[in-house]
Design a protein around this motif. Structure first.
Motif, short mmCIF file in Angstrom:
data_model
loop_
_atom_site.label_atom_id
_atom_site.label_comp_id
_atom_site.label_asym_id
_atom_site.label_seq_id
_atom_site.Cartn_x
_atom_site.Cartn_y
_atom_site.Cartn_z
N GLU A 122 0.83 -1.19 0.00
CA GLU A 122 0.00 0.00 0.00
C GLU A 122 0.87 1.25 0.00
O GLU A 122 2.02 1.23 0.45
CB GLU A 122 -0.93 0.01 1.21
N ILE A 123 0.32 2.33 -0.54
CA ILE A 123 1.05 3.59 -0.59
C ILE A 123 1.29 4.10 0.82
O ILE A 123 0.38 4.15 1.64
CB ILE A 123 0.27 4.64 -1.41
N ASP A 124 2.53 4.48 1.08
CA ASP A 124 2.89 5.05 2.37
C ASP A 124 3.07 6.56 2.24
O ASP A 124 2.28 7.33 2.79
CB ASP A 124 4.17 4.39 2.90
N VAL A 125 4.09 6.98 1.51
CA VAL A 125 4.40 8.41 1.39
C VAL A 125 4.65 8.78 -0.07
O VAL A 125 5.57 8.25 -0.68
CB VAL A 125 5.64 8.79 2.23
N PRO A 126 3.84 9.70 -0.64
CA PRO A 126 4.15 10.23 -1.97
C PRO A 126 4.90 11.57 -1.82
O PRO A 126 4.57 12.38 -0.97
CB PRO A 126 2.77 10.43 -2.59
N THR A 127 5.91 11.78 -2.66
CA THR A 127 6.72 13.00 -2.58
C THR A 127 6.91 13.59 -3.96
O THR A 127 7.27 12.88 -4.90
CB THR A 127 8.10 12.70 -1.98
N ILE A 128 6.69 14.91 -4.10
CA ILE A 128 6.93 15.61 -5.36
C ILE A 128 8.37 16.12 -5.37
O ILE A 128 8.80 16.79 -4.43
CB ILE A 128 5.95 16.78 -5.54
N ASN A 129 9.10 15.79 -6.42
CA ASN A 129 10.47 16.26 -6.58
C ASN A 129 10.58 17.10 -7.85
O ASN A 129 9.95 16.79 -8.86
CB ASN A 129 11.45 15.07 -6.67
N VAL A 130 11.38 18.16 -7.78
CA VAL A 130 11.60 19.04 -8.93
C VAL A 130 13.10 19.16 -9.15
O VAL A 130 13.84 19.55 -8.23
CB VAL A 130 10.99 20.44 -8.71
N ASP A 131 13.58 18.82 -10.37
CA ASP A 131 15.01 18.92 -10.64
C ASP A 131 15.39 20.32 -11.10
O ASP A 131 14.54 21.23 -11.14
CB ASP A 131 15.45 17.87 -11.66
N GLN A 132 16.65 20.51 -11.43
CA GLN A 132 17.15 21.84 -11.78
C GLN A 132 16.52 22.39 -13.06
O GLN A 132 16.44 23.60 -13.26
CB GLN A 132 18.68 21.79 -11.93
N SER A 133 16.05 21.49 -13.93
CA SER A 133 15.42 21.94 -15.17
C SER A 133 13.94 22.27 -14.98
O SER A 133 13.29 22.74 -15.91
CB SER A 133 15.56 20.87 -16.25
N GLY A 134 13.42 22.00 -13.78
CA GLY A 134 12.02 22.28 -13.50
C GLY A 134 11.10 21.10 -13.75
O GLY A 134 9.88 21.20 -13.56
N ALA A 135 11.67 19.97 -14.18
CA ALA A 135 10.85 18.78 -14.44
C ALA A 135 10.41 18.15 -13.11
O ALA A 135 11.21 18.02 -12.18
CB ALA A 135 11.62 17.77 -15.27
N ARG A 136 9.14 17.77 -13.05
CA ARG A 136 8.58 17.19 -11.83
C ARG A 136 8.48 15.67 -11.94
O ARG A 136 8.14 15.14 -12.98
CB ARG A 136 7.19 17.76 -11.55
N THR A 137 8.75 15.02 -10.83
CA THR A 137 8.47 13.60 -10.69
C THR A 137 7.78 13.39 -9.35
O THR A 137 7.94 14.20 -8.43
CB THR A 137 9.76 12.74 -10.73
N VAL A 138 7.03 12.33 -9.26
CA VAL A 138 6.37 11.98 -8.00
C VAL A 138 6.91 10.63 -7.55
O VAL A 138 6.78 9.63 -8.26
CB VAL A 138 4.84 11.91 -8.14
N GLU A 139 7.55 10.62 -6.40
CA GLU A 139 8.13 9.40 -5.85
C GLU A 139 7.16 8.82 -4.83
O GLU A 139 6.84 9.46 -3.83
CB GLU A 139 9.48 9.72 -5.20
#
Length: 212
Positions: A122-139
């Motif tokens: 089951e999902i525990d913790v979702p985290t939004i990450n943004v790199d130096q180029s501004g691209a977003r990922t969700v971990e």
């Protein structure tokens, strides 16, 4: 493992696929680890989901022993900010996530046998990450269903507030302000080592005798 799939994996060449199924509260997200479409167990998995994008990374799966439940990390490439926010919504915590692997017939495109479930949790913790180029990922960190075995019943109190948070409107503890008595709810209290309590003493070889 499914015998048909096991036999396919024993061949010199096989087309493998990995897939992730995340059952969000209002959306069933089914993604492949590549640019394709595969139907497995009657469900369609695609490399790109129109609402939530694609898989960016999947942590290594391993079998081990220890005092912690297994966990994995799935990183997604959402198409926009709205999708990122939806994936990171706290209400998604506890949603079922399944990682599976299987094989595909390169001629027909059909799955061979039944896919193998590599992880179910089951999902525990979702985290939004943004790199130096501004691209977003969700971990998304997901924990095994065995994580519930480690839950500690913290915060439980013999108080009106906690009681009504579990049973709204039930006012059995409405006037409870404090107690130094152990309350055993739903279980039997531990057996006392004292044989004499109250105003009487009993033994199997005698009748009840009043104690002064």
């Amino acid at each position: 493992m499914d015998p048909t799939l096991k036999n396919a994996l024993a061949q010199s060449a096989v087309v493998l696929f990995g897939a992730v199924n995340i059952q969000l509260p209002s959306y069933d997200l089914r993604l492949l680890d590549g640019a394709a479409v595969v139907v497995a167990e009657g469900l369609t998995y695609a490399g790109l989901d129109p609402a939530f994008g694609s898989i960016a990374d999947l942590s290594e799966l391993s079998e081990e022993t220890g005092d912690a439940a297994p966990e994995i990390t799935v990183t997604l490439n959402p198409p926009d900010l709205a999708a990122s926010a939806a994936l990171a919504n706290p209400l998604n915590q506890g949603s079922t996530i399944r990682v599976l692997a299987g094989a595909v017939d390169p001629v027909t495109g059909l799955t061979i046998g039944q896919p193998e479930t590599l992880f179910l949790g089951e999902i525990d913790v979702p985290t939004i990450n943004v790199d130096q180029s501004g691209a977003r990922t969700v971990e998304i960190t997901a924990v095994s269903v065995f994580e519930r075995l480690f839950e500690v019943e913290e915060g439980q109190r013999a108080s009106n507030g906690w009681h009504q948070s579990i049973w709204p409107g039930e006012k059995g503890l409405e006037f409870m302000t404090g107690t130094n008595v152990n309350l055993y709810w739903g279980v039997k209290p531990p057996k006392s080592s004292d044989l004499s309590k109250g105003g009487s003493l009993w033994s199997p070889n005698s009748a009840n005798v009043s104690v002064a």
